[in-house]
Design a protein around this motif. Structure first.
Motif: not given
Length: 697
Positions: A196-225
């Protein structure tokens, strides 16, 4: 005849107090050198690592089943302000990682020219080998296969190889900026993790595969997870969804909100998966105030999620099926769950107070059937539960009226303690001369009933008396050694004060935990109207009405929120409270600390701009003109929970009023008082202060 008896008793009481005070000046800290287990980590194999703090030393141990023979791994002094913290044992039980020092706060209680930094170490659980220094870092965790140790260093995630050749392994950066990827849940193969990454009043649920240059977001929106957990079959992620933060609102972080339990496919997809809501609470049903953060949500099997909620006003465990349907309550009504662990598939190990609200008990609960078996133990305070992955053993700490919290290992097959340590195992054999405390109930000044523990001295009195108020305020005190080192020290001090001739009442005032949400979120609490002070005032009057108490010699002491309530008592009722010791207390609810990274109680407890006038009126400073009684103000000067400026400011105001103010500021010390020497000084200064102010008319 009554006058003669009173005078005789009074003289004896003062003489005993003076004698005890004289003895304390020579050697009165041996009673504080009790050992207690402070951290436990469980391996997937039937093995555990734990720390025992005793005096200025912290010792690291490990043991594996079935015999659980204790092996000493390392000992660290706190003299430089760098005790052992953050222990983690590897999945196979072969290695233990730990930290010395602190990653945040900048604490330097030893006043070193070069302040200490958090340093990460790795040691074999077999014993006999020196720890390997990994480098600067904290928050260690092993990958599921145990091949690597992952940790935070600065803003990044780092990793180092574990196993043969560990001494020569070089750390490498794993994810740049990865320290912001919080609450990580690793995939079984160790190649990716969810977070989970706190974005400042809301947060996203993500997945990171080691070695990848990016994050895959599984759940986003205007709530905190929060609290992502991967199902045993690796197909689903369960998590909690909380309302997002409105920028026009200052939130009380101790006030319940609504929560939803949701799942999403772990495989994700181009646009993330579709979330499924298993349960949605009412407006105040979310339960996040807990000693056991991971116990808020877990899988009991791949089709059942267990979560903690306060839908009916009490912290209970519920089971929800991924297939849908009504959730099932697993624990009883009008009692609270403190901790839980998955002891085996479909079996929970639960620490609760359902058989007695004033102590803690343990049970094994079968999730599918709801069947409960009581764990056999004589301990009255249980905590720090940690389950091994062998499906059988759970470690915890257990303490009692005369024994500090020590390691227990429970065999979940039998429901009995299979391994138990005692303070005597560590050479501690001190016994208190005064009787153990007794649980009591008393009336607050508004008529409500509140619980407490009464510590009585020997003899008929009349004795001087003290009200003890804990911090938090989301804490519960017991008629026994607490599982927290801070409150275990306070308990031991109250036992010693009773030996010295004081009647001590430790108060579980409204705002604390263990007695339901209505007790914890009492109307008018804190900066609103200081309603919890009615309990403190009632406690003082209750003591004054006792035949064994001298009503003119009643004092009060406590730390943090207890320091705040000490200030309230002296400011509002110096006619009742003749002296007080306020340890790192909040004295002005309306004032926000300017220190970067500070907890900032004013903001943390929800004081907005429009609330500041009311908040000041509900503070000790709001009634400071009535403060006449002497006070000891004690604080570390690098306190990141309660700004030391609160203490400095109050001292100046009281001096101008001619109040007897004693101040002790410990350079570089933290809110929790890192070094044992700080506790020794607190005891000496406080005992002397109360002897001078309450030991004589």
């Amino acid at each position: 005849m009554r006058v003669s008896s009173f005078v005789s008793s009074f003289v004896l009481s003062v003489s005993a107090l003076a004698a005890a005070s004289a003895a304390s000046a020579k050697d009165d800290t041996a009673f504080l050198s009790f050992p207690m287990a402070t951290e436990i980590s469980a391996a997937r194999a039937g093995a555990f690592a734990w720390t025992v703090q005793q005096g200025d030393k912290t010792q690291l141990f490990a043991a594996s089943g079935p015999g659980f023979k204790r092996t000493a791994l390392f000992t660290q002094s706190d003299v430089d302000g760098t005790p052992i913290t953050g222990i983690q044992i590897s999945p196979d039980g072969a290695w233990v990682a730990f930290t010395t020092g602190f990653a945040a706060g900048g604490y330097n209680p030893a006043s070193l020219i070069t302040p200490p930094k958090a340093t990460l170490w790795l040691v074999s659980s077999a014993g006999g080998a020196a720890p390997v220094k990994i480098g600067e870092g904290a928050s260690p965790e092993f990958t599921p296969d145990g091949s690597r140790l992952v940790y935070r260093s600065g803003a990044d995630l780092w990793a180092v190889a574990v196993g043969a050749g560990a001494a020569d392994a070089k750390p490498e950066m794993l994810v740049r900026g990865g320290a912001a990827f919080a609450q990580r849940a690793w995939a079984a193969d160790g190649k990716s993790f969810y977070f989970v990454q706190d974005r400042g009043g809301w947060s996203f649920l993500g997945r990171h595969t080691l070695g990848s240059d990016r994050v895959e977001w599984l759940v986003t929106g205007a709530d905190r997870l929060s609290h992502p957990v991967l199902s045993p079959d690796g197909k689903s992620i369960a998590y909690l969804r909380w309302p997002g933060r409105e920028h026009t609102v200052t939130y009380d972080n101790l006030e319940n909100q609504s929560v939803a339990v949701e799942t999403v496919a772990a495989s994700g997809g181009a646009n993330g998966g579709r979330a499924k809501t298993l349960w949605q609470s009412g407006p105040r049903g979310g339960s996040f105030i807990s000693d056991d953060d991971e116990g808020l949500l877990r899988w009991s099997d791949s089709k059942t999620v267990v979560f903690r909620a306060e839908e009916d006003g009490w912290a209970r465990l519920y089971a929800a099926s991924t297939a849908g349907g009504k959730v099932r309550a697993l624990t009883g009504e009008k009692c609270e769950v403190a901790e839980s662990e998955l002891a085996a598939p479909d079996t929970l190990f639960v620490i609760h107070n359902c058989r007695d609200l004033d102590t803690r008990q343990a049970s094994l609960i079968t999730v599918s059937s709801g069947r409960e078996r009581a764990v056999e133990t004589k301990d009255v305070v249980l905590a720090l539960a940690s389950a091994a992955g062998d499906g059988r053993h759970v470690a915890m700490t257990g303490g009692g009226v005369d024994a500090s919290a020590m390691l227990r290992i429970v065999d979940s097959a039998t429901g009995k303690v299979a391994y138990a340590e005692t303070p005597a195992d560590y050479g501690y054999r001190h016994s208190f001369a005064a009787p153990p405390p007794q649980q009591v109930r008393l009336a607050a000044s508004d008529g409500e009933s509140v619980p407490g523990q009464l510590f009585l001295p020997k003899g008929k009195g009349p004795h001087p008396a003290l009200v003890y108020v804990h911090g938090g305020p989301t804490r519960q005190m017991f008629a026994g050694f607490h599982f927290s080192g801070y409150y275990a020290n306070d308990y031991a001090m109250n036992r010693r004060l009773a030996e010295m001739g004081y009647v001590v009442l430790a108060l579980n005032y409204r705002s604390g935990v263990g007695y339901g949400r209505d007790f914890r979120e009492a109307p008018g609490r804190a900066w609103r109207k200081a309603s919890e002070y009615a309990d403190v005032l009632g406690a003082g009057r209750w003591l004054a009405a006792r035949a064994d108490v001298d009503a003119k010699r009643i004092g009060i002491w406590g730390g943090s929120y207890g320091g705040l309530l000490t200030g309230q008592a002296l400011a509002r009722n110096s006619d009742l409270f003749a002296a007080g010791s306020a340890i790192h207390g909040v004295f002005d609810w309306s004032w926000p600390s300017p220190v970067p990274g500070h907890l900032n109680p004013s903001k943390f407890f929800g004081v907005g701009e429009a609330d500041k006038a009311a908040a000041l009126a509900a503070s000790p400073l709001g009634a400071v003109a009535g403060w006449r009684s002497p006070v000891l103000l004690f604080s570390g000067d690098n306190d990141m929970n309660v700004d030391v400026r609160e203490t400095v400011d109050l001292a100046q105001k009281l001096r101008r009023q001619g109040v007897d103010v004693r101040t002790v500021l410990l350079p570089g010390e933290s809110h929790g008082l890192i070094r044992f020497s700080a506790w020794q000084q607190l005891w000496h200064d406080q005992a002397e202060f109360f002897s001078e102010t309450l030991g004589k008319r």
